[in-house]
Design an enzyme around this catalytic site. Sequence first.
Site, PDB file in Angstrom:
ATOM      1  N   TYR A 146      10.429  30.349  -8.885  1.00 36.70           N
ATOM      2  CA  TYR A 146       9.647  31.254  -8.037  1.00 36.70           C
ATOM      3  C   TYR A 146       8.150  31.057  -8.257  1.00 36.70           C
ATOM      4  O   TYR A 146       7.624  31.367  -9.327  1.00 36.70           O
ATOM      5  CB  TYR A 146      10.015  32.722  -8.304  1.00 36.70           C
TER       6      TYR A 146
ATOM      7  N   HIS B  96      20.678  28.175 -11.395  1.00 33.81           N
ATOM      8  CA  HIS B  96      20.058  28.601 -10.137  1.00 33.81           C
ATOM      9  C   HIS B  96      20.457  27.715  -8.948  1.00 33.81           C
ATOM     10  O   HIS B  96      20.120  26.544  -8.905  1.00 33.81           O
ATOM     11  CB  HIS B  96      18.523  28.558 -10.313  1.00 33.81           C
TER      12      HIS B  96
HETATM   13  P1  NAD Z   1      14.800  40.817  -0.114  1.00 35.50           P
HETATM   14  O1  NAD Z   1      15.891  40.898   0.862  1.00 35.50           O
HETATM   15  O2  NAD Z   1      14.830  41.707  -1.288  1.00 35.50           O
HETATM   16  O3  NAD Z   1      13.430  40.951   0.704  1.00 35.50           O
HETATM   17  C1  NAD Z   1      12.186  40.835   0.067  1.00 35.50           C
HETATM   18  C2  NAD Z   1      11.099  41.111   1.099  1.00 35.50           C
HETATM   19  O4  NAD Z   1      11.195  42.466   1.538  1.00 35.50           O
HETATM   20  C3  NAD Z   1       9.690  40.949   0.548  1.00 35.50           C
HETATM   21  O5  NAD Z   1       8.865  40.470   1.585  1.00 35.50           O
HETATM   22  C4  NAD Z   1       9.295  42.367   0.196  1.00 35.50           C
HETATM   23  O6  NAD Z   1       7.887  42.508   0.221  1.00 35.50           O
HETATM   24  C5  NAD Z   1       9.964  43.138   1.327  1.00 35.50           C
HETATM   25  N1  NAD Z   1      10.254  44.558   0.993  1.00 35.50           N
HETATM   26  C6  NAD Z   1      10.807  45.078  -0.123  1.00 35.50           C
HETATM   27  N2  NAD Z   1      10.919  46.414  -0.035  1.00 35.50           N
HETATM   28  C7  NAD Z   1      10.441  46.763   1.190  1.00 35.50           C
HETATM   29  C8  NAD Z   1      10.302  47.992   1.885  1.00 35.50           C
HETATM   30  N3  NAD Z   1      10.679  49.155   1.338  1.00 35.50           N
HETATM   31  N4  NAD Z   1       9.763  47.971   3.127  1.00 35.50           N
HETATM   32  C9  NAD Z   1       9.390  46.810   3.708  1.00 35.50           C
HETATM   33  N5  NAD Z   1       9.496  45.594   3.096  1.00 35.50           N
HETATM   34  C10 NAD Z   1      10.023  45.573   1.864  1.00 35.50           C
HETATM   35  O7  NAD Z   1      14.765  39.289  -0.588  1.00 35.50           O
HETATM   36  P2  NAD Z   1      14.517  38.506  -1.929  1.00 35.50           P
HETATM   37  O8  NAD Z   1      13.208  38.826  -2.548  1.00 35.50           O
HETATM   38  O9  NAD Z   1      14.864  37.132  -1.571  1.00 35.50           O
HETATM   39  O10 NAD Z   1      15.686  38.978  -2.903  1.00 35.50           O
HETATM   40  C11 NAD Z   1      15.504  39.845  -3.977  1.00 35.50           C
HETATM   41  C12 NAD Z   1      15.529  39.131  -5.312  1.00 35.50           C
HETATM   42  O11 NAD Z   1      16.836  38.610  -5.566  1.00 35.50           O
HETATM   43  C13 NAD Z   1      14.603  37.917  -5.467  1.00 35.50           C
HETATM   44  O12 NAD Z   1      13.274  38.337  -5.733  1.00 35.50           O
HETATM   45  C14 NAD Z   1      15.268  37.207  -6.597  1.00 35.50           C
HETATM   46  O13 NAD Z   1      14.944  37.843  -7.832  1.00 35.50           O
HETATM   47  C15 NAD Z   1      16.743  37.416  -6.311  1.00 35.50           C
HETATM   48  N6  NAD Z   1      17.331  36.301  -5.520  1.00 35.50           N
HETATM   49  C16 NAD Z   1      17.969  35.299  -6.166  1.00 35.50           C
HETATM   50  C17 NAD Z   1      18.508  34.223  -5.464  1.00 35.50           C
HETATM   51  C18 NAD Z   1      19.207  33.112  -6.217  1.00 35.50           C
HETATM   52  O14 NAD Z   1      19.388  33.217  -7.406  1.00 35.50           O
HETATM   53  N7  NAD Z   1      19.610  32.046  -5.568  1.00 35.50           N
HETATM   54  C19 NAD Z   1      18.397  34.158  -4.094  1.00 35.50           C
HETATM   55  C20 NAD Z   1      17.774  35.204  -3.430  1.00 35.50           C
HETATM   56  C21 NAD Z   1      17.254  36.278  -4.154  1.00 35.50           C
END
Ligand code: NAD
Length: 322
Positions: A62, A127
């Site tokens: 990230y 990952h």
């Molecule tokens: P998400 O679906 O959580 O969306 C994140 C987005 O939504 C960001 O732009 C954030 O600013 C916005 N957001 C959050 N809360 C909000 C609200 N209340 N109102 C409006 N916008 C809002 O997607 P993500 O960040 O991809 O997933 C969460 C976490 O999961 C990642 O940060 C990561 O730690 C993990 N993840 C891991 C993998 C993997 O291991 N392959 C893949 C995807 C995500």
Amino acid sequence: MNTHQKLERRELGKTCLNLSCVGFGASPLGKVFGDVSEEESIATITQAFNLGINFFDTSPYYGATLSEKVLGKCLKALGAPRDQYIVATKCGRYAEGFDFSAERVTRSIDESLERLQLDYVDILQCHDIEFGSLDQIVNETIPALQKIKESGKTRFIGITGLPLEIYTYVLDRVPPGTIDVVLSYCHYCINDSTLEDLLPYLKSKGVGVINASPLSMGLHTENGPPEWHPASTEIKAACKAAADYCKKNGKNISKLALQYSLSNKDISTTLVGMNSVRQVEENVAAALELEAEGKDEKTFAEIENILKPIKNQTWPSGIQQT
Ligand code: NAD
């Protein structure tokens, strides 16, 4: 916000870890969803912890290691006892590419611990394993992670990725109890709930389930997804229509989307990516409201209707930044 109500905690498989049902996805601290200052990051993590979020997930991938470095600084600034929060990071995926060799992942944990300024992480995950050879993951990477676990640098180990078939492939080929957790993303959201069918299997394997990306990496937000989002034009258009419907009717699509993911208690925690105090407060409030009042069934029915044509459609894994 009702500060007397507590954010629910749920057990993660057989780990004895009790995770807050809303987890903190730290990929936005690596600026993958836009700029965020160090001061805002520290305030965001501090408020998350103060409101009961005790689980923080990151990866060296990230923001090309930025997320781990910033999270490390934030946790140091927070100054909470180490046993009061749970940290997960990953290995095998880097800005430079994938490398799931035993040598690379063994080096990787030391680099992560240094950036995070920690002596150990609670969970270390391979990952996005669909990009490696799954047989290498089974025969080389997982045994290397088990050695790391024995060394005390991580308490538990897991695997992450997009296609759900990777989980059965790997879990059917390792001894029971080898893998403690899986992290699945974008498969338990209002537009795609395919993870649900796999939950009984994961339970039978004694594996804890972390669900990530309830907002489908930004699809379920009023501002829409980032440029790099891999969904098709059709999926993006349907999700925009659902967000527009909510806005027109005085509802918040992000709140409803998060509540959808949180409502399945077989999922221990749902990781939301957050980069502001406001988002933390909104997301914790959404969880507390769900607990106190249940789902807004009428609006859910409308949204499900709008999303019906693209329900459970996915995209090829690959170019996402989280
Ligand atoms: P998400 O679906 O959580 O969306 C994140 C987005 O939504 C960001 O732009 C954030 O600013 C916005 N957001 C959050 N809360 C909000 C609200 N209340 N109102 C409006 N916008 C809002 O997607 P993500 O960040 O991809 O997933 C969460 C976490 O999961 C990642 O940060 C990561 O730690 C993990 N993840 C891991 C993998 C993997 O291991 N392959 C893949 C995807 C995500």
